[in-house]
Write a protein that holds these residues in place. Structure first.
Motif, PDB file in Angstrom:
ATOM      1  N   PHE A  49      23.291   2.055  -1.724  1.00  0.00           N
ATOM      2  CA  PHE A  49      22.662   0.772  -1.419  1.00  0.00           C
ATOM      3  C   PHE A  49      23.193  -0.369  -2.282  1.00  0.00           C
ATOM      4  O   PHE A  49      22.858  -1.523  -2.069  1.00  0.00           O
ATOM      5  N   LYS A  50      24.021  -0.041  -3.270  1.00  0.00           N
ATOM      6  CA  LYS A  50      24.618  -1.066  -4.126  1.00  0.00           C
ATOM      7  C   LYS A  50      25.784  -1.719  -3.380  1.00  0.00           C
ATOM      8  O   LYS A  50      26.406  -1.099  -2.524  1.00  0.00           O
ATOM      9  N   PRO A  51      26.111  -2.973  -3.714  1.00  0.00           N
ATOM     10  CA  PRO A  51      27.291  -3.598  -3.106  1.00  0.00           C
ATOM     11  C   PRO A  51      28.525  -2.727  -3.333  1.00  0.00           C
ATOM     12  O   PRO A  51      28.651  -2.064  -4.373  1.00  0.00           O
ATOM     13  N   GLU A  52      29.420  -2.715  -2.362  1.00  0.00           N
ATOM     14  CA  GLU A  52      30.556  -1.796  -2.392  1.00  0.00           C
ATOM     15  C   GLU A  52      31.326  -1.821  -3.706  1.00  0.00           C
ATOM     16  O   GLU A  52      31.697  -0.789  -4.244  1.00  0.00           O
ATOM     17  N   GLY A  53      31.559  -2.978  -4.269  1.00  0.00           N
ATOM     18  CA  GLY A  53      32.319  -3.080  -5.505  1.00  0.00           C
ATOM     19  C   GLY A  53      31.588  -2.560  -6.729  1.00  0.00           C
ATOM     20  O   GLY A  53      32.177  -2.368  -7.779  1.00  0.00           O
ATOM     21  N   GLN A  54      30.273  -2.324  -6.604  1.00  0.00           N
ATOM     22  CA  GLN A  54      29.479  -1.870  -7.752  1.00  0.00           C
ATOM     23  C   GLN A  54      29.146  -0.385  -7.703  1.00  0.00           C
ATOM     24  O   GLN A  54      28.575   0.152  -8.632  1.00  0.00           O
ATOM     25  N   ARG A  55      29.524   0.297  -6.638  1.00  0.00           N
ATOM     26  CA  ARG A  55      29.126   1.704  -6.473  1.00  0.00           C
ATOM     27  C   ARG A  55      29.755   2.619  -7.506  1.00  0.00           C
ATOM     28  O   ARG A  55      29.191   3.649  -7.850  1.00  0.00           O
ATOM     29  N   SER A  56      30.936   2.284  -7.985  1.00  0.00           N
ATOM     30  CA  SER A  56      31.596   3.166  -8.954  1.00  0.00           C
ATOM     31  C   SER A  56      31.204   2.827 -10.395  1.00  0.00           C
ATOM     32  O   SER A  56      31.642   3.505 -11.319  1.00  0.00           O
ATOM     33  N   TRP A  57      30.398   1.790 -10.593  1.00  0.00           N
ATOM     34  CA  TRP A  57      29.955   1.451 -11.937  1.00  0.00           C
ATOM     35  C   TRP A  57      28.990   2.513 -12.443  1.00  0.00           C
ATOM     36  O   TRP A  57      28.433   3.293 -11.682  1.00  0.00           O
ATOM     37  N   SER A  58      28.769   2.545 -13.724  1.00  0.00           N
ATOM     38  CA  SER A  58      27.888   3.546 -14.341  1.00  0.00           C
ATOM     39  C   SER A  58      26.446   3.040 -14.335  1.00  0.00           C
ATOM     40  O   SER A  58      26.041   2.263 -15.203  1.00  0.00           O
ATOM     41  N   TRP A  59      25.689   3.481 -13.345  1.00  0.00           N
ATOM     42  CA  TRP A  59      24.289   3.115 -13.180  1.00  0.00           C
ATOM     43  C   TRP A  59      23.393   4.226 -13.714  1.00  0.00           C
ATOM     44  O   TRP A  59      23.682   5.404 -13.543  1.00  0.00           O
TER      45      TRP A  59
END
Length: 107
Positions: A49-59
Motif C-alpha cells: 500500500f506504500k507508494p511504489e518508490g517507497q516499498r523497498s525502504w526499511s519500514w
C-alpha cells in the motif's frame, strides 16, 4: 487487543530526538523513553500500500500500550543506535494500544 500485546511485549528503550531553534541556533534535545512494546518489520501486505518508490525502504511497526510512548508523525527516534522517522500514528487507544509506522531516517 491490549491484552494480546502482553504476550509479545518486551522492554524497549527509544531515544526521541527533537531539534528546535533557540536564539537563532539549532538546539537538539534527546529524551530516553523506556516502555513495553513490540518493534517489528512491516508485513509485506502492508508494504504493497506504500507508494511504489517507497516499498523497498526499511519500514517498521511499533506497537505500544496507549499512553506509554506518545510519539507524533515526523518525530525522530533512535532505537538500537539506528535513527528512524515516525511516518504514521494510528490511535487505537479505545482498544488500549497505539500503532506507529517508522522508517529508517536517511540523513
Amino acid at each position: 487487543m491490549a491484552n494480546t500485546l502482553n504476550g509479545w511485549e518486551v522492554p524497549l528503550t527509544l531515544k526521541r530526538i527533537k531539534q528546535s531553534i533557540v536564539d537563532g541556533d539549532s538546539v537538539k534535545t534527546e529524551e530516553i523513553i523506556n516502555f513495553q512494546g513490540v518493534f517489528q518489520p512491516l508485513r509485506d501486505d502492508q508494504l504493497q500500500f506504500k507508494p511504489e518508490g517507497q516499498r523497498s525502504w526499511s519500514w517498521y511497526w511499533i506497537h505500544a500500550k496507549a499512553g506509554t510512548l506518545n510519539l507524533q508523525t515526523q518525530d525522530k527516534i533512535e532505537f538500537n543506535n539506528v535513527k528512524y522517522k515516525v511516518m504514521s500514528v494510528k490511535d487505537y487507544s479505545l482498544y488500549g494500544y497505539i500503532e506507529y509506522q517508522v522508517i529508517l531516517d536517511y540523513e
